[in-house]
Scaffold this motif. Structure first.
Motif, PDB file in Angstrom:
ATOM      1  N   UNK A  73       0.853  -1.195   0.000  1.00  0.00           N
ATOM      2  CA  UNK A  73       0.000   0.000   0.000  1.00  0.00           C
ATOM      3  C   UNK A  73       0.884   1.238   0.000  1.00  0.00           C
ATOM      4  N   UNK A  74       0.903   1.954  -1.124  1.00  0.00           N
ATOM      5  CA  UNK A  74       1.803   3.097  -1.293  1.00  0.00           C
ATOM      6  C   UNK A  74       1.310   4.361  -0.593  1.00  0.00           C
ATOM      7  N   UNK A  86      -1.400 -10.976   1.591  1.00  0.00           N
ATOM      8  CA  UNK A  86      -0.909 -10.176   2.706  1.00  0.00           C
ATOM      9  C   UNK A  86      -0.838  -8.718   2.282  1.00  0.00           C
ATOM     10  N   UNK A  87      -0.888  -7.823   3.270  1.00  0.00           N
ATOM     11  CA  UNK A  87      -0.812  -6.382   2.975  1.00  0.00           C
ATOM     12  C   UNK A  87       0.319  -5.771   3.776  1.00  0.00           C
ATOM     13  N   UNK A  88       1.098  -4.916   3.104  1.00  0.00           N
ATOM     14  CA  UNK A  88       2.243  -4.234   3.698  1.00  0.00           C
ATOM     15  C   UNK A  88       2.086  -2.736   3.457  1.00  0.00           C
ATOM     16  N   UNK A  89       2.596  -1.915   4.381  1.00  0.00           N
ATOM     17  CA  UNK A  89       2.524  -0.453   4.247  1.00  0.00           C
ATOM     18  C   UNK A  89       3.944   0.117   4.261  1.00  0.00           C
ATOM     19  N   UNK A  90       4.647   0.053   3.137  1.00  0.00           N
ATOM     20  CA  UNK A  90       6.065   0.444   3.119  1.00  0.00           C
ATOM     21  C   UNK A  90       6.328   1.904   3.485  1.00  0.00           C
ATOM     22  N   UNK A  91       5.358   2.793   3.248  1.00  0.00           N
ATOM     23  CA  UNK A  91       5.601   4.206   3.547  1.00  0.00           C
ATOM     24  C   UNK A  91       5.562   4.502   5.040  1.00  0.00           C
ATOM     25  N   UNK A  92       4.977   3.626   5.843  1.00  0.00           N
ATOM     26  CA  UNK A  92       4.856   3.885   7.274  1.00  0.00           C
ATOM     27  C   UNK A  92       6.209   3.792   7.961  1.00  0.00           C
ATOM     28  N   UNK A 141       9.619   3.593   0.072  1.00  0.00           N
ATOM     29  CA  UNK A 141       8.909   2.916  -1.010  1.00  0.00           C
ATOM     30  C   UNK A 141       9.883   2.451  -2.099  1.00  0.00           C
ATOM     31  N   UNK A 142      10.847   3.294  -2.431  1.00  0.00           N
ATOM     32  CA  UNK A 142      11.825   2.937  -3.464  1.00  0.00           C
ATOM     33  C   UNK A 142      12.734   1.818  -2.976  1.00  0.00           C
ATOM     34  N   UNK A 143      13.132   1.854  -1.711  1.00  0.00           N
ATOM     35  CA  UNK A 143      13.948   0.767  -1.147  1.00  0.00           C
ATOM     36  C   UNK A 143      13.196  -0.558  -1.220  1.00  0.00           C
ATOM     37  N   UNK A 144      11.910  -0.511  -0.902  1.00  0.00           N
ATOM     38  CA  UNK A 144      11.093  -1.722  -1.008  1.00  0.00           C
ATOM     39  C   UNK A 144      11.107  -2.249  -2.433  1.00  0.00           C
ATOM     40  N   UNK A 145      10.934  -1.356  -3.427  1.00  0.00           N
ATOM     41  CA  UNK A 145      10.890  -1.805  -4.820  1.00  0.00           C
ATOM     42  C   UNK A 145      12.225  -2.358  -5.271  1.00  0.00           C
ATOM     43  N   UNK A 146      13.331  -1.801  -4.778  1.00  0.00           N
ATOM     44  CA  UNK A 146      14.643  -2.376  -5.084  1.00  0.00           C
ATOM     45  C   UNK A 146      14.692  -3.845  -4.650  1.00  0.00           C
TER      46      UNK A 146
END
Length: 285
Positions: free
Chosen positions: A7-8, A43-49, A85-90
């Motif tokens: 979830x961005x 599953x749901x993740x909130x990378x921006x948090x 968010x970008x670190x997650x996408x890497x």
């Protein structure tokens, strides 16, 4: 199958969306995925948090697909939320797990792979992206399988991809936003994404118009809030009665938007043409 929805949305945007439509962008994705792939574990993740724990590359390999949602997050601005968010996408790219994103999800993948995103200034696609057309590469790409030569889709965004990363393939665009669909390959990963929103319902389109009314007025797309309310009311009515030809005609829409099976086509194609074959190659049956 096992899916991870990232979830961005930042927390405040997530709550505003819940207030207007009853669920966050990630919860919308979960609902759609359960319909498209019954029995899938999601599953749901909130990378921006700030307190979110970003999964490791090894953990991400345990998923069959990762989905990135839309968000008002600006990827052209440096912020802790954008960096997370970008670190997650890497890590997603490094894991080799197939990934899909809509709107900001496409922008995240673009920036993580070395591309650029920009503000649209006063330009907007508000409610629907019109006259989307596949490129020569897109006409034979499985992401757009079943789409006609020209089609519309739910969309509302203030940013866009300025430059795709090296090695990416442009699949569709229109006169407002040149990059409307793309494939991005980075490291071991393959990402398919769109600037529009195949996952959202017409009710969510109407809610988005109301949430962003002040911006639409500022950009000159409407004269009064009553204009926006009137448009949103028609979109809401079409959500309730999608067979109403009079409303579809008034809004200039066809079954590519009004039929949920057509509207979610890119998600279905991603699961059937990228996720399932990758799952088989990984020996997961």
């Amino acid at each position: 199958m096992r899916f991870l929805v990232a979830e961005c949305e930042p927390p405040e945007a997530r709550e505003r969306r819940r207030e207007s439509v009853g669920r966050s962008s990630g919860e919308t994705y979960l609902a759609v995925l359960h319909k498209l792939a019954p029995g899938a574990e999601c599953d749901r993740l909130k990378p921006t948090d700030s307190r979110a724990e970003i999964p490791s590359r090894e953990t991400l390999t345990g998923y069959d697909a990762v989905f990135l949602t839309g968000s008002p997050l600006h990827l052209w601005q440096d912020s802790p939320e954008a960096r997370r968010q970008i670190d997650f996408m890497h890590r997603v790219f490094a894991s080799g797990t197939p990934s899909f994103g809509s709107c900001a999800g496409l922008q995240v993948a673009c920036v993580a792979a070395g591309g650029k995103v920009r503000s649209m200034g006063k330009r907007r696609e508000a409610g629907f992206a019109r006259r989307l057309a596949a490129t020569e590469a897109g006409r034979s790409h499985p992401l757009l399988a079943g789409r006609p030569p020209s089609y519309d889709a739910p969309a509302i965004h203030t940013d866009e991809v300025e430059q795709l990363p090296e090695g990416a393939t442009l699949l569709a665009g229109n006169r407002v936003t040149a990059v409307q669909a793309a494939e991005i390959r980075c490291g071991e990963g393959v990402f398919w994404g769109v600037q529009y929103h195949p996952e959202i319902s017409l009710r969510e389109v109407a809610a988005a118009l109301r949430r962003q009314a002040s911006d639409l007025l500022e950009c000159g797309l409407a004269r009064t809030e009553a204009d926006i309310d009137g448009l949103a009311a028609q979109v809401d009515a079409l959500h309730e009665e999608p067979e109403r030809a009079d409303l579809a005609w008034r809004l200039g829409l066809d079954d590519q938007v009004t039929d949920p099976g057509q509207r979610t086509r890119e998600l279905r194609n991603f699961i059937e043409h990228l996720v399932r074959p990758t799952r088989l190659r990984r020996g997961r049956g």
